[in-house]
Scaffold this active site. Structure first.
Site, short mmCIF file in Angstrom:
data_model
loop_
_atom_site.label_atom_id
_atom_site.label_comp_id
_atom_site.label_asym_id
_atom_site.label_seq_id
_atom_site.Cartn_x
_atom_site.Cartn_y
_atom_site.Cartn_z
N CYS A 30 24.20 40.80 -13.77
CA CYS A 30 23.02 41.55 -13.89
C CYS A 30 22.33 41.10 -15.12
O CYS A 30 22.79 40.88 -16.12
CB CYS A 30 23.53 42.95 -14.52
SG CYS A 30 22.47 44.10 -15.28
N CYS A 33 21.61 42.99 -18.09
CA CYS A 33 22.95 43.23 -18.87
C CYS A 33 23.22 41.94 -19.69
O CYS A 33 23.62 41.96 -20.96
CB CYS A 33 24.06 43.32 -17.76
SG CYS A 33 24.04 44.65 -16.80
#
Length: 124
Positions: A30, A33
């Site tokens: 991600c 992230c």
């Protein structure tokens, strides 16, 4: 305090043993992230009295399901064992500090009374 890996086995102890807990639900693939990770880590150094935990949604799918994580990163904040904030999306550093101060400033007696009242309604 550096961030800690949180697993199904350590979640309860982590939340019960700390006044404020911030959990970052993330995954290695991600991109948001990855952008949020250093912001979260830096905040953990500025706020050593708070437990900052990271939940790898790939390694801990049961936790992601239990918290109904539909988008990552998702930040979940506990205060005195109660979830007081849960929101998906990467957070900028100043916004994270603002959230932390808001969590610190909560009147938990009112919140605990509200939770108890809701629990009473459910058990009827």
């Amino acid at each position: 305090m550096p961030t800690r890996e949180i697993t199904d086995a350590t979640l309860h102890e982590s939340v019960a043993g700390n006044d404020i807990v911030l959990l970052d639900f993330w995954a290695g693939w991600c991109r948001p992230c990855q952008v949020f990770a250093p912001i979260f880590e830096e905040a953990s150094e500025r706020h050593p009295d708070i437990l900052f935990g990271k939940v790898d949604t790939e390694a801990q799918p049961e936790l992601a399901e239990a918290f109904e994580i539909a988008s990552i990163p998702t930040l979940v904040a506990f205060r005195e064992g109660v979830i007081v904030h849960a929101e998906p999306g990467a957070v900028r550093g100043p916004d994270l500090d603002q959230l932390i101060e808001a969590v610190r400033g909560l009147d938990m007696s009112d919140l605990h009374a509200e939770v108890a009242a809701q629990a009473g309604e459910v058990s009827r």
